[in-house]
Design an enzyme around this catalytic site. Sequence first.
Site, PDB file in Angstrom:
ATOM      1  N   GLY A 135       2.697   2.746   0.473  1.00 11.67           N
ATOM      2  CA  GLY A 135       1.847   2.563  -0.108  1.00 11.67           C
ATOM      3  C   GLY A 135       0.742   0.924  -0.130  1.00 11.67           C
ATOM      4  O   GLY A 135      -0.025   0.890  -1.425  1.00 11.67           O
TER       5      GLY A 135
ATOM      6  N   PRO B  53       4.082   1.892   6.188  1.00 12.55           N
ATOM      7  CA  PRO B  53       2.369   2.312   5.789  1.00 12.55           C
ATOM      8  C   PRO B  53       1.816   3.517   6.323  1.00 12.55           C
ATOM      9  O   PRO B  53       1.901   3.219   7.693  1.00 12.55           O
ATOM     10  CB  PRO B  53       1.254   0.442   6.474  1.00 12.55           C
ATOM     11  N   GLY B  54       1.318   3.897   6.110  1.00 15.15           N
ATOM     12  CA  GLY B  54       0.387   5.511   6.086  1.00 15.15           C
ATOM     13  C   GLY B  54      -1.169   5.085   6.184  1.00 15.15           C
ATOM     14  O   GLY B  54      -1.685   4.873   7.105  1.00 15.15           O
ATOM     15  N   ARG B  55      -1.652   4.673   4.788  1.00 17.98           N
ATOM     16  CA  ARG B  55      -2.875   4.347   5.026  1.00 17.98           C
ATOM     17  C   ARG B  55      -3.365   3.565   5.355  1.00 17.98           C
ATOM     18  O   ARG B  55      -4.768   3.378   6.278  1.00 17.98           O
ATOM     19  CB  ARG B  55      -3.719   4.353   3.055  1.00 17.98           C
TER      20      ARG B  55
ATOM     21  N   TYR C 212      -7.684  13.558  -7.040  1.00 13.19           N
ATOM     22  CA  TYR C 212      -7.201  12.130  -7.461  1.00 13.19           C
ATOM     23  C   TYR C 212      -8.380  11.854  -7.916  1.00 13.19           C
ATOM     24  O   TYR C 212      -8.661  10.551  -8.073  1.00 13.19           O
ATOM     25  CB  TYR C 212      -7.016  11.597  -6.047  1.00 13.19           C
TER      26      TYR C 212
ATOM     27  N   CYS D  36     -16.611  27.535  -2.454  1.00 16.67           N
ATOM     28  CA  CYS D  36     -16.647  28.510  -4.217  1.00 16.67           C
ATOM     29  C   CYS D  36     -15.533  27.719  -4.913  1.00 16.67           C
ATOM     30  O   CYS D  36     -14.979  28.510  -5.628  1.00 16.67           O
ATOM     31  CB  CYS D  36     -15.380  29.885  -3.670  1.00 16.67           C
ATOM     32  N   GLU D  37     -16.458  26.619  -5.567  1.00 16.77           N
ATOM     33  CA  GLU D  37     -15.319  25.656  -6.464  1.00 16.77           C
ATOM     34  C   GLU D  37     -16.702  24.922  -6.701  1.00 16.77           C
ATOM     35  O   GLU D  37     -17.731  23.808  -5.948  1.00 16.77           O
ATOM     36  CB  GLU D  37     -14.827  25.148  -6.455  1.00 16.77           C
TER      37      GLU D  37
ATOM     38  N   TYR E 278      -5.074  10.645   5.080  1.00 20.90           N
ATOM     39  CA  TYR E 278      -5.307  11.662   4.405  1.00 20.90           C
ATOM     40  C   TYR E 278      -6.067  12.499   4.805  1.00 20.90           C
ATOM     41  O   TYR E 278      -6.845  13.711   3.067  1.00 20.90           O
ATOM     42  CB  TYR E 278      -4.854  11.360   3.229  1.00 20.90           C
TER      43      TYR E 278
HETATM   44  C1  LIG Z   1       3.232   9.028   1.189  1.00 21.08           C
HETATM   45  C2  LIG Z   1       4.759   7.449   1.431  1.00 21.08           C
HETATM   46  C3  LIG Z   1       4.376   6.800   2.196  1.00 21.08           C
HETATM   47  C4  LIG Z   1       3.266   6.106   3.100  1.00 21.08           C
HETATM   48  O1  LIG Z   1       2.019   5.797   1.858  1.00 21.08           O
HETATM   49  P1  LIG Z   1       0.750   5.156   2.037  1.00 21.08           P
HETATM   50  O2  LIG Z   1       0.224   5.496   0.870  1.00 21.08           O
HETATM   51  O3  LIG Z   1       0.234   6.080   3.170  1.00 21.08           O
HETATM   52  O4  LIG Z   1       0.845   3.945   3.038  1.00 21.08           O
HETATM   53  C5  LIG Z   1       5.360   5.883   2.600  1.00 21.08           C
HETATM   54  N1  LIG Z   1       7.131   6.507   2.031  1.00 21.08           N
HETATM   55  C6  LIG Z   1       7.181   7.429   1.958  1.00 21.08           C
HETATM   56  C7  LIG Z   1       8.330   7.387   1.263  1.00 21.08           C
HETATM   57  C8  LIG Z   1       6.045   8.291   1.559  1.00 21.08           C
HETATM   58  O5  LIG Z   1       6.315   9.090   0.541  1.00 21.08           O
END
Ligand SMILES: *Cc1c(COP(=O)(O)O)cnc(C)c1O
Length: 439
Positions: free
Chosen positions: A255, A298-300, A340, A367-368, A397
């Site tokens: 997150g 972390p993802g984002r 979002y 078409c929105e 994402y």
């Molecule tokens: C989505 C998610 C993440 C990654 O969230 P980011 O905002 O991309 O860092 C990590 N753990 C869990 C369980 C998630 O659902």
Amino acid sequence: MTLAELLPTFRHSLPKRLDGSIWPDGAAALPSGDVTIGGVSLTELADQFGTPGYVLDVRTIRDRCRAYRALDAEIAFAGKAFLCRRMAALLAEEGMSLDVCSTGELATALAADFPAERILLHGNAKPDRELRTAANAGVGRVVIDSLAEIDQLVGAQDVLIRVTPGIDGHTHRAVATGVEDQKFGLSLAGGQAAAAVARVLQRPELRLVGLHCHLGSQIAEVLGYEEAVRRLVAFTAEIAVRHGVTLPQLNLGGGHAVAYRSGDAEFDLPGFAARIPRVLHYECRKHGLVVPQLTLEPGRAIVARAGVTLYRVVTVKHGSTRTFVAVDGGFSDNPRPSLYGSRYTTRLIGRVSDARERTMSVVGRHCEAGDVLIPDALLPSDIRAGDLLAVPCTGAYHHSMASTYNLVCRPPVVAIENGAPDLWIRRETEADLLRRDVA
Ligand SMILES: *Cc1c(COP(=O)(O)O)cnc(C)c1O
């Protein structure tokens, strides 16, 4: 004084660094109006691979992995942000672990020979088939998200329990997952988390290795994570007292916020690195616990800034109060503005314009009426059909959330590494769409 400062004309002929908080490392604007990433021209990529297209800078992804790996923690990339076989292989090389939340993500990781023991399976509704597939693959850990899931699990398995700590990460409602009364996790305050612990410990095949929480997404402040450490360590201590078990792991989820526009708040990683291990050690000492291994997800923060989306302007419409710049992509390659209210910036590339900049709306082709990518883009007033636009910070994402709405084919992912483009995911074709249409 440098040569560039002495000779203005010389300065204008030099590449200009783009804002490193939203563009990939080393992205530069050339005097011609082109932008290069890792030395590769974006206009040439648009010509070669077509538009819309996702560009991904591998150097930036590796650097982000290494910044996280420098912490004293296991780093599990959240695969839902972006996953393909090449990405999984890169993550394995960088010593990362991996979160998956579907058999599709799991199959992709395994197809790249990602080590199964470094995979965590997530999900608030895991079908039996998914749990069986994960068990057969030897997935390292399953993160339990409901009481019923404990009975669904069969065979020996390391598990974590996902706890809702009741912490508001101050983010968008749709991505706030640490608060009470939403679909994820087992409530700490409500006692469901304690019930889950008891039920897991009654199952000798299951090994409870730790607690998990995920506060939400786009969280810039460290404070919420500190509070999560306090609450989860206190709960770990309660479990030790009541059941006599010690938990070797503590998973704080992901997150971590990124900047989508210049000046947006970013997650304070140095602050996190300075504070969290100290809070963890302090709390563990206070409760007489051995310090668990920290896992972060972390993802984002790993992949967002590595990505740039390229669009071609199809038409420019001057309305009574507003100019609409319609591009050849939109909601299907980036649903985030609609979901979002996410905000982006864009940049004209491939030519220079001396025309005055004006605020206009960059809209998609779908078409929105809500298919607006950027409601307030600043672009030269002579913007016209055929122009190229680049939208930075689109590595997370975007491809993973892409759809085929309007049966529009999904864009390719072109990676840049060592100064050359490398096609990771090709453009979807109408033949791909028709292949599933079997009746
Ligand atoms: C989505 C998610 C993440 C990654 O969230 P980011 O905002 O991309 O860092 C990590 N753990 C869990 C369980 C998630 O659902």
